[in-house]
Scaffold this motif. Structure first.
Motif, PDB file in Angstrom:
ATOM      1  N   THR A  57       0.013   6.883  -6.624  1.00  0.00           N
ATOM      2  CA  THR A  57      -1.047   6.999  -7.618  1.00  0.00           C
ATOM      3  C   THR A  57      -0.961   8.322  -8.372  1.00  0.00           C
ATOM      4  O   THR A  57      -0.347   9.285  -7.912  1.00  0.00           O
ATOM      5  N   ALA A  62      -6.020  -4.662  -4.328  1.00  0.00           N
ATOM      6  CA  ALA A  62      -7.121  -5.632  -4.207  1.00  0.00           C
ATOM      7  C   ALA A  62      -7.524  -6.178  -5.563  1.00  0.00           C
ATOM      8  O   ALA A  62      -7.784  -7.385  -5.719  1.00  0.00           O
ATOM      9  N   ARG A  63      -7.534  -5.320  -6.577  1.00  0.00           N
ATOM     10  CA  ARG A  63      -7.903  -5.790  -7.924  1.00  0.00           C
ATOM     11  C   ARG A  63      -6.827  -6.696  -8.498  1.00  0.00           C
ATOM     12  O   ARG A  63      -7.132  -7.715  -9.127  1.00  0.00           O
ATOM     13  N   VAL A  72      -9.658   6.502  -6.484  1.00  0.00           N
ATOM     14  CA  VAL A  72      -9.037   5.185  -6.480  1.00  0.00           C
ATOM     15  C   VAL A  72      -7.725   5.270  -5.718  1.00  0.00           C
ATOM     16  O   VAL A  72      -6.828   6.045  -6.076  1.00  0.00           O
ATOM     17  N   THR A 128       0.816  -1.225   0.000  1.00  0.00           N
ATOM     18  CA  THR A 128       0.000   0.000   0.000  1.00  0.00           C
ATOM     19  C   THR A 128       0.841   1.263   0.000  1.00  0.00           C
ATOM     20  O   THR A 128       0.586   2.198  -0.769  1.00  0.00           O
ATOM     21  N   LYS A 177      -4.952   0.776  -2.110  1.00  0.00           N
ATOM     22  CA  LYS A 177      -5.600  -0.443  -1.634  1.00  0.00           C
ATOM     23  C   LYS A 177      -6.560  -0.999  -2.677  1.00  0.00           C
ATOM     24  O   LYS A 177      -6.662  -2.230  -2.840  1.00  0.00           O
ATOM     25  N   ASP A 178      -7.251  -0.114  -3.378  1.00  0.00           N
ATOM     26  CA  ASP A 178      -8.169  -0.578  -4.424  1.00  0.00           C
ATOM     27  C   ASP A 178      -7.412  -1.257  -5.557  1.00  0.00           C
ATOM     28  O   ASP A 178      -7.836  -2.283  -6.085  1.00  0.00           O
ATOM     29  N   ILE A 179      -6.264  -0.675  -5.920  1.00  0.00           N
ATOM     30  CA  ILE A 179      -5.459  -1.231  -7.013  1.00  0.00           C
ATOM     31  C   ILE A 179      -4.893  -2.592  -6.625  1.00  0.00           C
ATOM     32  O   ILE A 179      -4.937  -3.550  -7.406  1.00  0.00           O
TER      33      ILE A 179
END
Length: 340
Positions: free
Chosen positions: A316, A332-333, A325, A311, A328-330
């Motif tokens: 970003t 997780a994907r 976004v 993280t 963590k979202d990246i």
């Protein structure tokens, strides 16, 4: 398991190590119960802190005030009979306030000589409270200590006592008058551990626990020499070849310039994770496997530590921030795509 476990990599696990893993699993269970006497909830945070300790890593604790970060760190040191030191970072804090310095002292015979006075960094567990409130030159005083386990003062090197763990806190809400940590220093931390608000039932239990009698003293479960022995054990936990490949591929996909990076990621990430992330994924996976009583690193161990390892290593773009976004979202994907 009574005999050595042999993997396809050719790595072996000695019988004495199998017994040591069983002992560490039991110790970790007792540690969680002991900390539960004063810490309500935060089970994931306790696990991640234990992983950092036994993997010889350092952690950055992120959370709003009042989530018992200082209490948790101090009680962790208490259960392990380790020296604990807390450094409150402020804008006027100087590097020598952390490392120590030479002071002129009177000696026998009327002579005066310089004598080194150890700073608060000379402890087994160091809590760097609100590390982003100190200027960069003071933040940098931690770099050598975290990486090399030693400090240099006026040309002299001093070895820090093992085991050595730095837990630094940041307040994610108030950023006025702070100095954000540079990427090079963020990369020194194995984990970014995020503390969230407790649930309603946990908050009620916190109020009941902390507004009554004084908190109890915790039992000492082990000593520094035993912690060092367990750290050495973690390094011997076998990892199959596919675990190394998975960790390397996962990290490489976070770099927008890498051919393996998915197209959707490239406009969202300005800078991906470096090689130290791969090392930390493997080390943290080994530590988690040992704490849970596994005799080898499993894929789920690496996946469980991926968020705290990656993280703070992803930067970003403005486009990602505009879309809401986050790293963590990246991650997780990427993890969901890797198991499809």
């Amino acid at each position: 398991m009574s005999q050595a476990e042999i993997l396809q990599t050719g790595e072996t696990l000695e019988d004495r190590d199998v017994q040591a893993i069983d002992q560490l699993r039991e110790l970790y269970s007792r540690l969680r119960k002991e900390l539960g006497r004063v810490i309500v909830g935060q089970h994931g945070v306790i696990e991640q802190m234990a992983i950092c300790l036994f993997a010889r890593g350092h952690a950055l604790l992120m959370g709003v005030p009042g989530l018992a970060k200082t209490l948790l760190v101090s009680k962790l040191a208490e259960t392990m009979s380790l020296d604990f030191s807390r450094i409150q970072f402020t804008p006027d804090l100087m590097p020598m306030d952390i490392t120590g310095t030479d002071i002129l002292q009177d000696q026998q015979g009327g002579r005066r000589e310089f004598e080194f006075v150890h700073g608060p960094i000379f402890a087994n567990i160091v809590l760097a409270d609100e590390i982003n409130r100190a200027p960069p030159k003071t933040q940098a005083a931690l770099l050598e200590a975290m990486q090399e386990r030693r400090v240099t003062v006026i040309g002299k090197q001093f070895i820090l006592p093992p085991p050595f763990l730095v837990l630094a806190t940041q307040n994610p809400v108030e950023q006025e008058g702070t100095y954000p940590l540079p990427e090079a220093q963020l990369d020194r931390f194995m984990f970014l551990i995020e503390l969230d608000y407790p649930s309603e039932s946990e908050e009620i239990e916190i109020a009941r626990t902390t507004t009554g009698e004084e908190l109890p003293e915790l039992n000492h479960l082990l000593h520094a020499e035993e912690v060092i022995a367990h750290q050495q054990l973690v390094r011997r936990i076998p990892a199959p070849d596919h675990i190394y490949s998975y960790a390397a591929q996962l990290v490489r996909k976070t770099r927008p310039s890498d051919p393996s990076a998915p197209e959707w990621l490239k406009p969202l990430v300005a800078w991906g994770a470096g090689p130290r992330a791969v090392q930390n994924l493997i080390l943290a996976g080994r530590a988690r496997a040992a704490l849970l009583g596994s005799y080898m690193v499993r894929l789920e161990d690496v996946q469980e530590v991926a968020l705290p390892v990656l993280t703070h290593r992803l930067i970003t773009t403005f486009a990602a921030q505009a879309e809401g976004v986050g790293p963590k979202d990246i991650i997780a994907r990427l993890l969901s795509e890797s198991v499809e």
